[in-house]
Design a protein around this motif. Structure first.
Motif, PDB file in Angstrom:
ATOM      1  N   ASP A 152      11.565   0.759   9.839  1.00 13.90           N
ATOM      2  CA  ASP A 152      12.958   0.357  10.038  1.00 13.90           C
ATOM      3  C   ASP A 152      13.310  -0.950   9.337  1.00 13.90           C
ATOM      4  OD1 ASP A 152      13.781   2.543  11.713  1.00 13.90           O
ATOM      5  OD2 ASP A 152      12.581   1.660  13.316  1.00 13.90           O
ATOM      6  N   ASP A 153      12.333  -1.817   9.142  1.00 13.61           N
ATOM      7  CA  ASP A 153      12.593  -3.090   8.472  1.00 13.61           C
ATOM      8  C   ASP A 153      12.830  -2.838   6.977  1.00 13.61           C
ATOM      9  OD1 ASP A 153      11.460  -5.535   6.819  1.00 13.61           O
ATOM     10  OD2 ASP A 153      12.067  -6.312   8.786  1.00 13.61           O
ATOM     11  N   PRO A 154      14.000  -3.215   6.444  1.00 14.31           N
ATOM     12  CA  PRO A 154      14.314  -2.884   5.047  1.00 14.31           C
ATOM     13  C   PRO A 154      13.388  -3.565   4.045  1.00 14.31           C
ATOM     14  CG  PRO A 154      15.996  -4.322   5.982  1.00 14.31           C
ATOM     15  CD  PRO A 154      15.137  -3.882   7.115  1.00 14.31           C
ATOM     16  N   TYR A 155      13.018  -4.806   4.300  1.00  9.59           N
ATOM     17  CA  TYR A 155      12.125  -5.519   3.383  1.00  9.59           C
ATOM     18  C   TYR A 155      10.759  -4.844   3.333  1.00  9.59           C
ATOM     19  CZ  TYR A 155       9.930  -9.556   1.098  1.00  9.59           C
ATOM     20  OH  TYR A 155       9.266 -10.386   0.218  1.00  9.59           O
ATOM     21  N   ASP A 156      10.237  -4.468   4.505  1.00  5.92           N
ATOM     22  CA  ASP A 156       8.951  -3.772   4.553  1.00  5.92           C
ATOM     23  C   ASP A 156       9.037  -2.413   3.868  1.00  5.92           C
ATOM     24  OD1 ASP A 156       7.638  -5.813   5.847  1.00  5.92           O
ATOM     25  OD2 ASP A 156       7.823  -4.938   7.852  1.00  5.92           O
ATOM     26  N   PHE A 157      10.152  -1.704   4.054  1.00  5.16           N
ATOM     27  CA  PHE A 157      10.334  -0.411   3.384  1.00  5.16           C
ATOM     28  C   PHE A 157      10.238  -0.579   1.876  1.00  5.16           C
ATOM     29  CE2 PHE A 157      13.814   2.659   1.836  1.00  5.16           C
ATOM     30  CZ  PHE A 157      12.888   3.634   1.494  1.00  5.16           C
ATOM     31  N   GLY A 158      10.904  -1.588   1.347  1.00  3.97           N
ATOM     32  CA  GLY A 158      10.852  -1.845  -0.089  1.00  3.97           C
ATOM     33  C   GLY A 158       9.449  -2.176  -0.562  1.00  3.97           C
ATOM     34  N   ARG A 159       8.726  -2.961   0.218  1.00  2.00           N
ATOM     35  CA  ARG A 159       7.349  -3.331  -0.136  1.00  2.00           C
ATOM     36  C   ARG A 159       6.440  -2.095  -0.166  1.00  2.00           C
ATOM     37  NH1 ARG A 159       5.342  -7.039   4.247  1.00  2.00           N
ATOM     38  NH2 ARG A 159       3.543  -7.379   2.876  1.00  2.00           N
ATOM     39  N   ILE A 160       6.559  -1.258   0.863  1.00  2.00           N
ATOM     40  CA  ILE A 160       5.709  -0.072   0.953  1.00  2.00           C
ATOM     41  C   ILE A 160       5.980   0.880  -0.212  1.00  2.00           C
ATOM     42  CG2 ILE A 160       5.218   1.997   2.314  1.00  2.00           C
ATOM     43  CD1 ILE A 160       5.895   0.272   4.826  1.00  2.00           C
ATOM     44  N   ALA A 161       7.254   1.135  -0.487  1.00  2.78           N
ATOM     45  CA  ALA A 161       7.608   2.072  -1.559  1.00  2.78           C
ATOM     46  C   ALA A 161       7.113   1.576  -2.911  1.00  2.78           C
ATOM     47  CB  ALA A 161       9.114   2.287  -1.582  1.00  2.78           C
ATOM     48  N   ALA A 162       7.244   0.286  -3.166  1.00  2.00           N
ATOM     49  CA  ALA A 162       6.803  -0.261  -4.452  1.00  2.00           C
ATOM     50  C   ALA A 162       5.283  -0.225  -4.574  1.00  2.00           C
ATOM     51  CB  ALA A 162       7.310  -1.705  -4.602  1.00  2.00           C
ATOM     52  N   VAL A 212       6.598  -7.129  -4.276  1.00  2.00           N
ATOM     53  CA  VAL A 212       5.350  -6.444  -4.610  1.00  2.00           C
ATOM     54  C   VAL A 212       5.140  -6.419  -6.117  1.00  2.00           C
ATOM     55  CG1 VAL A 212       4.212  -4.185  -4.605  1.00  2.00           C
ATOM     56  CG2 VAL A 212       5.241  -5.065  -2.514  1.00  2.00           C
ATOM     57  N   CYS A 213       6.191  -6.168  -6.867  1.00  2.00           N
ATOM     58  CA  CYS A 213       6.067  -6.190  -8.327  1.00  2.00           C
ATOM     59  C   CYS A 213       5.642  -7.570  -8.808  1.00  2.00           C
ATOM     60  CB  CYS A 213       7.381  -5.771  -8.973  1.00  2.00           C
ATOM     61  SG  CYS A 213       7.751  -4.010  -8.796  1.00  2.00           S
ATOM     62  N   ALA A 214       6.169  -8.617  -8.177  1.00  2.00           N
ATOM     63  CA  ALA A 214       5.752  -9.976  -8.532  1.00  2.00           C
ATOM     64  C   ALA A 214       4.276 -10.177  -8.249  1.00  2.00           C
ATOM     65  CB  ALA A 214       6.589 -10.995  -7.766  1.00  2.00           C
ATOM     66  N   TYR A 260      14.248   4.924  -1.967  1.00  3.47           N
ATOM     67  CA  TYR A 260      13.896   3.825  -2.851  1.00  3.47           C
ATOM     68  C   TYR A 260      12.515   4.082  -3.452  1.00  3.47           C
ATOM     69  CZ  TYR A 260      12.634  -0.790  -4.615  1.00  3.47           C
ATOM     70  OH  TYR A 260      12.246  -1.815  -5.434  1.00  3.47           O
ATOM     71  N   GLY A 261      12.339   3.685  -4.685  1.00  6.96           N
ATOM     72  CA  GLY A 261      11.040   3.815  -5.339  1.00  6.96           C
ATOM     73  C   GLY A 261      11.099   3.222  -6.726  1.00  6.96           C
ATOM     74  N   LEU A 262      10.068   3.496  -7.505  1.00  7.22           N
ATOM     75  CA  LEU A 262       9.947   2.911  -8.835  1.00  7.22           C
ATOM     76  C   LEU A 262       9.472   3.940  -9.849  1.00  7.22           C
ATOM     77  CD1 LEU A 262       7.911  -0.352  -8.020  1.00  7.22           C
ATOM     78  CD2 LEU A 262      10.397  -0.194  -8.291  1.00  7.22           C
ATOM     79  N   VAL A 263       9.881   3.745 -11.073  1.00  9.37           N
ATOM     80  CA  VAL A 263       9.165   4.274 -12.235  1.00  9.37           C
ATOM     81  C   VAL A 263       8.248   3.145 -12.668  1.00  9.37           C
ATOM     82  CG1 VAL A 263       9.347   5.027 -14.629  1.00  9.37           C
ATOM     83  CG2 VAL A 263      11.078   5.744 -12.955  1.00  9.37           C
ATOM     84  N   VAL A 264       6.969   3.443 -12.886  1.00  7.00           N
ATOM     85  CA  VAL A 264       6.027   2.388 -13.277  1.00  7.00           C
ATOM     86  C   VAL A 264       5.325   2.792 -14.567  1.00  7.00           C
ATOM     87  CG1 VAL A 264       4.122   0.903 -12.544  1.00  7.00           C
ATOM     88  CG2 VAL A 264       5.639   1.915 -10.824  1.00  7.00           C
ATOM     89  N   LEU A 265       5.274   1.862 -15.488  1.00  6.23           N
ATOM     90  CA  LEU A 265       4.548   2.058 -16.740  1.00  6.23           C
ATOM     91  C   LEU A 265       3.341   1.131 -16.766  1.00  6.23           C
ATOM     92  CD1 LEU A 265       7.452   2.260 -19.352  1.00  6.23           C
ATOM     93  CD2 LEU A 265       6.282   4.131 -18.190  1.00  6.23           C
ATOM     94  N   GLY A 266       2.244   1.634 -17.311  1.00  4.81           N
ATOM     95  CA  GLY A 266       1.039   0.834 -17.430  1.00  4.81           C
ATOM     96  C   GLY A 266       0.319   1.149 -18.717  1.00  4.81           C
TER      97      GLY A 266
END
Length: 352
Positions: A79-89, A132-134, A153-159
């Motif tokens: 439910d915490d939006p900041y934690d949701f963003g961290r987990i998804a990233a 998390v990206c930082a 929410y999520g990411l496209v990630v390149l490596g």
């Protein structure tokens, strides 16, 4: 005059029909959808495509470099939006580490019910992902946003990865040991959270597990004794273990007693806090799993439990076990453990 009541806090999980990697399409259904997708020719530079359901696509640029490309996104698991963003990233970046790569940048994928979520909540989700990206040392270089019925929410990630260090979910050898980097139980904890039955300690364990970056993949990729590598996510331990088994054309044995679990999840699972995705997972691949007489419904639920931002799963030569475990310990994965081995035989997983 009484002061006006404060509005009830927004529960992000109430917006989603399923949370985290538990939202994944069931493996059997996904296989049916994709069964004709491999008929088209691909260039030789595409080192990894969809053929073994690996964690990311890999395209070779030259003798020294290959691009790793992946994307992952889902509905709220907390439910915490900041934690949701961290987990998804964290979950999205994990796919690059699971190929032995180093992430270099990300693009944000943001779909939100604009008329139902405050701007501050959406901003907190994005800020969680940025944090998390930082920590991973990469920028969010762009992205895409849409108005949506459910928050996503999520990411496209390149490596990047050196082609000789590329690790796949195939290539394990008979005699290899199987090592799991993180304990299981995230889906069980999320089910308890959604029913408001998760303790503060359980929530803290859930956040610690799901926001710990799988950086060990970069070091593991340089070890010659590591023959296969993947991460455990929505299909549960058994589903991703089967991918290694099938891709390597080997039989796998897992010892349930050696599988690390997050504290308290066995009790929660016994009390009925199990996700619907767990049952769908079993329906999709249970025919290729043999459970010993001591493995009951609770153990089956834990083995099929969808892991959001789960641990790395490593198949390695027995001589490399100590080095693999040392890398995990160095990077903060204290629960990492040898849970099984691979042997000649029909591609399936046997759990004792």
């Amino acid at each position: 005059m009484n002061a006006p009541e404060s509005p009830a806090p927004i529960r992000l999980t109430s917006f989603s029909h399923g949370g985290g990697c538990g939202c994944k399409i069931a493996p059997g259904v996904l296989a049916e959808i994709l069964k004709s997708s491999s008929r088209f020719p691909v260039p030789p530079q595409l080192l990894v495509g969809i053929e073994t359901a690996d964690d990311a696509a890999v395209y070779q640029l030259n003798d020294e470099q290959a691009i790793v490309a992946t994307t992952d996104f889902f509905m709220p698991i907390v439910d915490d939006p900041y934690d949701f963003g961290r987990i998804a990233a964290t979950n999205a970046i994990s796919d690059v580490y699971a190929m032995g790569g180093t992430p270099i940048m990300a693009l944000a994928l943001v779909a939100m019910p604009i008329d139902r979520l405050p701007v501050e909540t959406i901003r907190a989700i994005i800020e969680g992902g940025e944090s998390v990206c930082a920590a991973a040392g990469i920028p969010i270089a762009g992205g895409h946003t849409i108005d949506s019925v459910e928050p996503i929410y999520g990411l496209v990630v390149l490596g990047v990865v050196h082609p000789k260090n590329l690790k796949r979910n195939a290539g394990a050898r008979a005699g290899d040991k199987l090592i799991l980097g993180k304990p299981l139980g995230v889906g069980v904890l999320s089910a308890a959270l959604k029913k408001e039955a998760l303790s503060p300690e359980g929530y803290a364990a859930m956040i610690d597990n799901t926001t710990r970056l799988n950086v060990s993949g970069r070091s593991l990729s340089t070890l010659e004794g590591v023959h296969a590598l993947t991460d455990v996510t929505g299909f549960g331990l058994l589903g991703h273990a089967l991918e290694i088994s099938r891709g390597s054309r080997l039989q796998m044995r897992i010892s349930m007693q050696q599988v690390p679990l997050i504290d308290g999840v066995a009790r929660l699972a016994a009390d009925g806090f199990v996700t619907g995705a767990s049952g769908r997972n079993w329906a999709g691949y249970g025919a290729d799993v043999r459970l010993g007489s001591g493995i009951g419904a609770v153990e089956q639920a834990l083995l099929t439990d969808p892991q959001t931002s789960g641990g790395l799963l490593v198949a390695c030569d027995p001589a490399s076990v100590d080095e693999v475990l040392e890398i995990f310990r160095r990077d903060g994965f204290a629960a990492a453990a040898v849970i099984g081995e691979l042997e000649m035989g029909e591609p399936l997983v046997i759990v004792d």
